[in-house]
Design an enzyme around this catalytic site. Structure first.
Site, PDB file in Angstrom:
ATOM      1  N   SER A  39       0.742  -1.254  -0.196  1.00 35.70           N
ATOM      2  CA  SER A  39      -0.082  -0.092  -0.014  1.00 35.70           C
ATOM      3  C   SER A  39       0.767   1.171  -0.054  1.00 35.70           C
ATOM      4  CB  SER A  39      -1.022   0.137   1.299  1.00 35.70           C
ATOM      5  OG  SER A  39      -0.315  -0.139   2.412  1.00 35.70           O
ATOM      6  N   ASP A 345      -3.802   7.331   7.982  1.00 36.15           N
ATOM      7  CA  ASP A 345      -5.279   6.704   8.661  1.00 36.15           C
ATOM      8  C   ASP A 345      -4.727   5.487   9.360  1.00 36.15           C
ATOM      9  OD1 ASP A 345      -3.649   4.841   6.869  1.00 36.15           O
ATOM     10  OD2 ASP A 345      -5.287   4.489   5.516  1.00 36.15           O
ATOM     11  N   HIS A 348      -0.787   4.409   6.950  1.00 33.65           N
ATOM     12  CA  HIS A 348      -0.171   5.123   5.554  1.00 33.65           C
ATOM     13  C   HIS A 348       0.030   6.526   5.841  1.00 33.65           C
ATOM     14  CE1 HIS A 348      -3.040   1.976   4.233  1.00 33.65           C
ATOM     15  NE2 HIS A 348      -2.060   1.262   3.770  1.00 33.65           N
TER      16      HIS A 348
END
Length: 380
Positions: A39, A345, A348
């Site tokens: 991610s 979040d 990240h």
């Protein structure tokens, strides 16, 4: 001339030659980027498979969800900008994609080695690094089959781009956290790191066999400074370092990075025609978190987008989602000003943090060898 002085002068001159060559070398003019990872560099892979990352993701730069788990751009986006290339389309995203200048095989939740669990069970993607290579292999072959057929000429890369491209890797963080979330000890997680390195090395060899010659490899960051680790792992006071991160967990991340660096050294010997750059993003990110106030950031260990709580993170209620916590409905909403936050979040980074990290690594100050991004095709 004294023989000792002559020898010293000769040694200095010879040892300086690579850097003199680099100083006069031209930029590499990479025509494409092919990215592999999780991610930290996913530009839409997981969203294409499991549903779009909801708003407020993307709010700062794209002003709408853009497949990224951030309020805006990622480090890979800033890299593409610097090299004069468009943002990478996710390989798995069939809508509106253009792969002329590369493709992104990274998928949020991905690991180096398969986890043998479903996404619904653990949140880890089934698209591990070996699967990402299979996708790349298929893309390489089929893109050239279809490129000369109608509209595809403007959507797919030329064959020569595969040997001239920059191949970027940012993966490994989830391999470490997966062990901890299975209640493994730090020693147990360390024990499987050599296996991760063997699998990583194999993938680099496969890409090399496909023509890849320029590699830009990020190590893993200080995972134990992230809210989702601080919130979910049992932590004792003695494990917390001076900035609030979990020291023993970060020590395992540093062990992973040491082994990754050793693997890169082995790869250089195995593939002398390749230019392989190891980038120490761990040091950059730890500096950012530890010196947050000096750098204009606030609450470095607390997420911007979340449902509240000490770290503004809850595993049951992600950014942009609603859920029930302690008997009441809550929602993961964005903070007032993401530009002064490091964490987006709980997992990240914000665009502002990603930009700061990029600015530190682009010039080569944290690279081994110390080559800037634009010259990463030059072997040392």
């Amino acid at each position: 001339m004294d023989s000792t002085l002559f020898f010293l002068t000769l040694t200095i001159s010879v040892s300086s030659v690579p850097w003199l060559v680099l100083a006069t070398a031209t930029s590499c003019d990479f025509p494409a980027i092919f990215n592999f990872g999780d991610s930290n560099s996913d530009t839409g892979g997981l969203s294409a498979v499991y549903g779009q990352a909801p708003p407020p993701n993307g709010e700062t730069f794209f002003h709408k969800p853009a497949g990224r788990y951030s309020d805006g751009r990622l480090v890979i986006d800033f890299m593409a900008e610097r090299l004069g290339l468009p943002y990478l389309s996710a390989y798995l995203d069939a809508v509106g994609s253009n792969f002329t200048h590369g493709a992104n095989f990274a998928t949020a939740g991905s690991t180096i080695r398969p986890q043998n669990t479903t996404f619904q069970q653990t949140g880890y993607s089934p698209i591990s690094l070996n699967i990402q290579f299979y996708e790349f292999n298929d893309f390489h072959r089929r893109s050239q089959t279809y490129r000369n057929q109608g509209v595809f000429e403007k959507l797919l890369p030329k064959e020569e781009f595969f040997s001239r491209a920059l191949y970027t890797f940012d993966i490994g963080q989830n391999d470490l956290t997966a062990g901890y979330f299975l209640n493994m000890s730090g020693d147990q997680v360390r024990a499987y790191v050599p296996d991760l390195m063997n699998q990583f090395k194999t993938i680099i060899q496969y890409v090399y066999d496909q023509g890849g010659r320029s590699f830009w490899i990020h190590n893993t960051g200080p995972v134990a400074c992230l809210p989702y680790i601080l919130d979910r792992l049992p932590i004792t006071a003695g494990q917390v370092d001076h900035i609030g991160c979990v020291g023993p967990v970060n020590d395992v991340a540093k062990y992973f990075n040491t082994k990754l660096n050793e693997t890169v050294v082995e790869l250089r010997k195995q593939f002398p025609l390749a230019a392989i750059t190891y980038v120490d993003v761990y040091s950059v990110k730890y500096t950012l978190i530890s010196k947050a106030k000096e750098l204009g950031f606030v609450e470095p260990l607390k997420a911007c987008c979340g449902p509240g709580g000490k770290y503004n993170y809850n595993v049951k209620v992600g950014c942009g989602w609603k859920g029930v916590v302690d008997g009441r409905e809550v929602e993961g909403t964005s903070c007032k000003d993401p530009t002064v936050k490091i964490n987006w979040d709980g997992i990240h980074y914000t665009e502002a943090a990603n930009k700061w990290v990029f600015d530190q690594i682009v010039g080569g100050a944290f690279s081994d060898p110390p080559v800037p991004l634009a010259m990463a095709c030059h072997r040392q």
